[in-house]
Every structure is written in C-alpha cells, then in structure tokens.
Design a protein around this motif. Structure first.
Motif: not given
Ligand SMILES: Nc1ncnc2c1ncn2[C@@H]1O[C@H](COP(=O)(O)OP(=O)(O)OP(=O)(O)O)[C@@H](O)[C@H]1O
Ligand SMILES: Cc1cn([C@H]2C[C@H](O)[C@@H](COP(=O)(O)O)O2)c(=O)[nH]c1=O
Length: 219
Positions: A50-58, A61-67, A163-167
């Motif tokens: 988790x996060x998974x590879x589902x649409x919600x997980x994707x 990930x876009x939020x975590x990377x700042x995309x 660096x990812x969001x919480x790192x």
C-alpha cells in the motif's frame, strides 16, 4: 482461540503477514526475502503493498510525489479507500487470495495510516476511517521493522535525488512516535512483533524468520 487454534480449525485459508515501519526501514527488502523463504517451504505467496496499483493507489502516488496537489487529509481519506479496495476487489484482492489458500504478505496496512495521518486528522478520525478494514481483516502477524529516522534518511538518500512527501527527518521522527503510540493503543487481538531493523539485510531476515516460525507454526 489463539492463532494456531484458528489455523488448525481452518487450514484452507492463507496467512496474512504485514510489514510496518518508517520509510527506509527495509520492509520491501524483507517482504521479498520472507516470501521466497515461505515459497521454499511449499506455500503459494502473494506480495503486495500500500498504496496499491489500483486507480486509487495511483492517485495517492501522484499526491505523494507532488505530481498533483492534495491536502494531507485528502491523502488520509484516499489511503482508507485504497485499503478497502485492496481487501475486497475481485482482481487481486487480499480476501479472495486468502480464501484460495494463498499466503499474503503486505508492505504496509492500517497501522501505517495510524502512524502517518494522526498528526493531520486526529486519532479518532483515522481510526474511524479504517474501522471497515480493521473489521474485515486483521493481520495474523504484524512485523514492525524498527530503525532510527536518521538511519532511514541516510538509506533513502543513497543513490536517489528525489524525496517523497513524508521522507523528511522531522516527519519520520513523528511517524515513529505515532507507530509506538498506535502499538500501545492496539487491542490484544493484534499480534505485533517489533524487530530491530538496524542490522544488515541478512541478519534482519534471520530475525524476521525466527519471528515467523515462532508465531505461525505451520511454516
Ligand atoms: N538492513 C539494511 N541495511 C542497509 N540498507 C538496507 C537494509 N535493508 C534495506 N536497505 C536499503 O535501504 C533502502 C530502503 O529499503 P527498502 O526499500 O527495503 O525499505 P522500505 O521500508 O520498503 O522503504 P519505503 O517505505 O520507503 O518503501 C534500499 O536502498 C535498500 O536497499
Ligand atoms: C499505507 C500508507 C502509506 N503511507 C505513506 C508512507 C510512505 O511515505 C508512502 C508509501 O511509500 P512506500 O515507499 O511505497 O512504502 O506512503 C501513508 O501515509 N499512509 C498509509 O496508510
């Protein structure tokens, strides 16, 4: 009924093992090693995260990377939704996999939400948002790889400029404290074992295997 009694009563369903820990604690590495070890023992193993590879997980990930820009509370809500989908979807959902007899190892589960989101949402909200997942499935064994945040940051920075969001060190200090609080608050049906993650990969994997053998005797 203890864990072994439960599995003696229903040997047809697989075991659910979760790795938890701050970013860089070694979860992904240890999940793969453990999966191989359990496969060698003749069981079918599915490794997931988790996060998974589902649409919600994707989306997460876009939020975590700042995309894309997402408020931390939106991220918290998306993780709760992603987890319910992780359990219930009929493509590679955990509940179906366990019912088929497969052992499932997940890199993170709801304790990650308690550790990472409490600062933004408060504990009551995050517990409530994850009550459905908690009600559907508790891990047979949660292995928490404990490392100090400064070592985690050092590991994560090796060979990586992003660096990812919480790192960040300050976040990881707070997340580690929140994990410790969540484990203190956990009820006694949770089977949580803390493993020192500071050693090298091999010695840590030996400690993990010792815990699995002790807690899940059928392996
Ligand atoms: N015991 C160890 N000693 C030193 N380095 C390690 C150890 N375990 C893993 N690493 C390295 O540390 C980095 C993070 O490891 P890994 O991806 O397994 O951690 P993680 O907990 O899954 O991290 P994240 O939560 O960020 O995905 C990797 O570069 C990995 O090779
Ligand atoms: C499950 C879960 C995860 N997170 C955070 C923790 C990490 O910073 C990332 C996942 O990254 P990884 O390198 O792929 O482990 O997401 C979170 O904030 N809340 C959660 O519930």
């Amino acid at each position: 009924m203890n864990l072994d009694d439960r599995h003696n009563a229903d040997m047809s369903s697989g075991r659910f093992i979760v790795f938890e820990g701050i970013d860089g604690s070694g979860k992904t590495t240890q999940a793969q090693i453990l999966a191989n070890r359990i496969r060698e023992a003749g069981r079918i193993v599915h490794v997931t995260s988790e996060p998974t590879n589902s649409p919600i997980g994707n989306l997460i990930r876009q939020g975590m990377t700042g995309r894309i820009q997402l408020d931390d509370r939106v991220i918290a809500a998306l993780f709760a939704a992603d987890r319910i989908d992780h359990l219930t979807n009929h493509t590679d959902g955990i509940l179906d996999l366990l019912a088929s007899g497969c052992t499932v190892i997940s890199d993170r589960y709801y304790f990650s939400s308690y550790a990472y989101h409490t600062d933004y949402t408060g504990q009551a909200w995050v517990k409530h948002a994850n009550a459905i997942a908690e009600g559907l499935l508790r891990a047979d064994l949660t292995i928490y790889l404990d490392i100090s945040p400064d070592i985690a940051v050092e590991r994560l920075s090796k060979g990586r400029s992003f660096q990812e969001r919480y790192e960040r060190l300050d976040r990881l200090v707070s997340v580690r404290n929140s994990y410790e609080q969540a484990f203190r608050d956990a009820d006694d049906t949770e089977n949580i074992v803390i493993v020192d993650g500071h050693g090298d990969v091999e010695s840590t994997s030996k400690s993990v295997w010792a815990v699995v053998e002790q807690h899940l005797t059928a392996f």
